[in-house]
Write an enzyme that holds these catalytic residues in place. Structure first.
Site, mmCIF file in Angstrom:
data_model
loop_
_atom_site.group_PDB
_atom_site.id
_atom_site.type_symbol
_atom_site.label_atom_id
_atom_site.label_comp_id
_atom_site.label_asym_id
_atom_site.label_seq_id
_atom_site.Cartn_x
_atom_site.Cartn_y
_atom_site.Cartn_z
ATOM 1 N N GLU A 138 0.903 -1.177 -0.069
ATOM 2 C CA GLU A 138 0.219 0.021 -0.090
ATOM 3 C C GLU A 138 0.836 1.460 -0.110
ATOM 4 O OE1 GLU A 138 -3.126 0.410 -0.069
ATOM 5 O OE2 GLU A 138 -3.404 2.534 0.546
ATOM 6 N N ASP A 139 1.936 1.382 0.868
ATOM 7 C CA ASP A 139 2.645 2.688 1.009
ATOM 8 C C ASP A 139 4.191 2.708 0.521
ATOM 9 O OD1 ASP A 139 0.309 3.385 2.418
ATOM 10 O OD2 ASP A 139 1.330 2.747 4.211
#
Ligand code: MN
Length: 745
Positions: free
Chosen positions: A90-91
């Site tokens: 996700e990051d």
């Protein structure tokens, strides 16, 4: 600024990592340590330049989530690896393919699930619901996704202090709304309580602080009381050779808060501020005996309240909870709740699913229950057309609900949410049984579909092949499963009707020399201001659209400027202008004008009845009786479409009314009845229908009468016929079911 701390930070990261390894020690097998190390290093590198809102290195968060997963949920190596990596895709720049290459397919799958539901709640409420549904969908992939997500949420809640106030409120509310019930349903009691308390701390800090402070203030007093309570029991339990521990824990702040709010009492008035828990260490096959032995010893000393005995050992809750609860009159005339359970039950209650690694064999039963719960959610998800917000409401209802236990005729036990009806039960058995259900026998007594069941009921479902789900069934059920099945069936029925309408319309188009093309159908729909072609077909099948509309459409096509598009009457003024006003039987509206109307076939109103008008789409004003079975639904949902209606003069026009007669099956009875109706009273019958069963007959007769007086007189006459037991007015003919008329409105 950062540079100063780098060395000590590095040390701290390593210390935390070691703590994680220690926490996961018990599940580690050969090669596991290396795998966890690898995941740690990948995550450390990926997040190396990131910091949390608090200023801490980001890696603290995945380590903590992994530690909660291992220590407090009891998950194994795969989950620990996934927890460490849960924010990487996700990051950071890491992709799912990278993860799959390094850690295999399974890990990648779980991370994928976690990524899909990450950052989910930064949206509007309907999007949240959509995402929650997505999150529950991942259950069908792997329940570990949900468990790690809960660990993630728990750590975020524990570190919520550094967030901005508005974020705090948002996150804390979601936690109370979704995650705490979810943890509860998965049997993670310890986590559920912590999530609730933290949730309250940020949504209502004043209340939270007040209760927390009072708990601290009253602690010495409480300790003394508990001491006094357990003193005599302790001795006997030891004498009996039992291995046990006694805990006196206060209730959670959140549950105290709720009690104050719900019952409107003061903190000082809550008698069950704490429960005494007796945990006995005993072999699996001795558990039940020992728990009841302890119950017997306690009640030798303290008088139990018979209404407060809960035996969740013989019948565990659906989330697997097992315990024996009682409330006894303790010292100083205070009621005390006592929970009695084995060490195994206690661990399962605190860690839920998680503690299974330890009790694998004996917990097979609960494993099944969890499976059953998940499969129920899967069923709910199988109806993709269901609106996400509906889904979440139904789902939450089922999350929170207390449960009842009911039995099939063969003695199989079924668990249902409290408030479930015979119809819920029918759908619980099978969706086909539900769809054909006409009633039930509860403890051998005949009950309707809407009958609310109680724990211990034995339920036999009665079905008929002629039965099919109806609109009002939605109001009879509370389980998500029954609701979604009924909605689905109604949609299907509508589709079948629409298909018939399509064929009818094709013939009608043909007769008017209009090509039955998609374009023409669509234009016709637009002309009628209807949203879909299906809606057009449906109305054609129901007779609401006829050749008249087609002719108008053709005229409009040929000369679009001359003909104003046909307007669907919507407001009363529009109704007035389109009214023909040819009858003076009924007056309608606030200024009681004479308007065109139809008598609704669902309740067959006749002059003299209390009635109201309902502005239906495409069919003008429909008149219903105030006690029509559909009235409540119409009045509550569409109040703005309701108009006043009053009977004016009574002419000798006949109206259709139904009467139901029951009696004993005496010779010539039917003959006597029909004679009175047709010859003596000179009333026309439209249909007559008699059934006899073991000497009792039941019959429905549809007759034409002038008004209520006329009907009352007839009923009075029929009551005098020998053998007649009762006569009542019925709403309508059987073939005019509520469902049809309700959907038409
Ligand atoms: Mn996270």
């Amino acid at each position: 600024m950062q540079a100063i701390n780098l060395e000590s930070e590095k040390k701290e990261i390593l210390a935390r990592y070691k703590g994680l390894l220690k926490a996961s020690r018990r599940t580690l097998q050969k090669g596991d340590k290396e795998l966890i190390r690898k995941a740690f290093e990948v995550a450390l590198e990926a997040h190396k330049n990131m910091r949390r809102k608090s200023g801490e290195p980001y890696i603290f968060h995945p380590i903590a989530v992994a530690q909660i997963s291992a220590e407090e949920i009891g998950l194994g190596t795969t989950s620990i690896v996934c927890a460490l990596l849960h924010d990487t895709v996700e990051d950071t720049d890491i992709t799912l393919e990278d993860i799959s290459g390094m850690f295999g397919k399974k890990v990648a799958q779980i991370i994928d699930g976690l990524t899909k539901i990450a950052g989910v709640f930064d949206q509007t409420s309907s999007l949240q619901a959509e995402n929650f549904k997505k999150m529950m969908l991942t259950l069908s992939d792997d329940i570990r996704v949900i468990l790690i997500k809960i660990a993630d949420r728990l750590h975020n809640m524990r570190t919520l202090e550094s967030m901005k106030r508005d974020k705090q409120i948002k996150i804390a509310s979601e936690t109370l709304y979704l995650y705490a019930p979810l943890a509860h349903r998965l049997g993670l009691n310890g986590i559920k309580v912590e999530l609730e308390d933290l949730g309250l701390k940020y949504t209502n800090p004043d209340a939270y602080n007040e209760i927390a402070q009072k708990l601290i203030d009253t602690e010495p007093e409480r300790k003394k009381f508990i001491q006094k309570f357990i003193e005599p029991i302790k001795e006997i339990l030891t004498e009996q050779g039992l291995k046990f521990k006694i805990l006196g824990r206060p209730k959670s702040i959140f549950s105290i808060y709720n009690k104050i709010k719900e019952k409107g009492v003061e903190f000082e008035d809550i008698y069950d501020l704490f429960a005494i828990r007796i945990v006995v260490d005993t072999p699996y096959d001795q558990e039940k005996t020992d728990c009841w032995k302890i119950y017997s010893i306690i009640t030798d000393f303290y008088h139990p309240n018979p209404d407060r005995l809960r035996d969740w050992i013989s019948t565990p809750k659906a989330n697997g909870y097992e315990s024996l609860h009682t409330t006894v009159m303790g010292p100083e005339g205070k009621w005390v709740e006592v929970q009695i359970r084995s060490l195994r039950m206690d661990e399962l209650a605190e860690k839920g699913y998680a503690a299974h690694w330890k009790y694998k064999d004996s917990a097979a039963e609960r494993e099944n229950q969890l499976e059953e719960w998940i499969s129920r959610i899967r069923e709910m998800l199988e109806s993709p057309e269901e609106n996400a917000l509906d889904f979440i409401d139904d789902f939450k209802l089922n999350l929170f609900a207390d449960e009842i236990f009911v039995f099939t005729p063969k003695g199989d036990m079924k668990t249902l949410p409290a408030g479930s009806t015979s119809l819920d039960f029918a759908f619980e058995i099978h969706s086909k049984v539900g769809a054909k259900c006409i009633g039930a026998k509860v403890n051998h007594k005949l009950v309707p579909l809407s009958h609310e069941l109680k724990s211990g009921d034995q339920v036999e479902i009665l079905t008929s092949n002629k039965q099919s789900p109806r609109e009002d069934w939605i109001n009879f059920v509370i389980t998500a499963k029954a609701k979604s099945k009924i909605k689905h069936a109604l949609k299907e029925q509508r589709k079948v009707v629409a298909d018939e309408g399509r064929e009818i319309l094709e013939r009608k188009f043909y007769r008017h020399k209009l090509d039955f093309t998609i374009q023409n159908i669509s234009d016709f729909g637009t002309f009628l201001k209807l949203p879909t072609s299906q809606e057009v077909f449906y109305r054609v099948a129901k007779g609401a659209i006829d050749s008249k509309e087609i002719k108008e459409f053709i005229e409009h096509k040929e000369n679009p400027t001359k003909n104003v598009k046909k307007e669907q009457p919507k407001t009363l003024e529009q109704m007035v202008s389109s009214a023909r006003g040819k009858t003076d039987l009924l007056v309608i509206g606030d200024d009681m004008q004479k308007l065109d109307y139809k008598l609704s076939p669902c309740c067959n109103p006749i002059p003299g009845d209390d009635v109201f008008g309902f502005i239906s789409i495409g069919e003008g004003i429909k008149i219903h009786r105030v006690n029509c079975p559909n009235a409540v639904q119409l009045l509550s949902n569409y109040a703005y479409r309701v108009v006043k209606a009053k009977w004016n003069s009574q002419q000798l026009i006949s109206f259709l009314a139904g009467i139901k007669i029951t009696g004993s099956d005496e010779l010539g009875l039917v003959n006597n009845i029909t004679k009175i109706i047709s010859t003596q009273y000179n009333v026309n019958m439209r249909s007559i229908n008699f059934d006899t069963d073991d000497g009792i007959f039941e019959g429905t007769i549809m007759v034409y009468v002038h008004d209520t007086n006329h009907l009352t007189q007839l009923i009075g006459k029929l009551k005098k016929v020998p053998g007649v037991i009762s006569i009542t007015r019925v709403d309508g003919e059987k073939e005019d079911g509520n469902a049809r008329s309700a959907s038409e409105n």
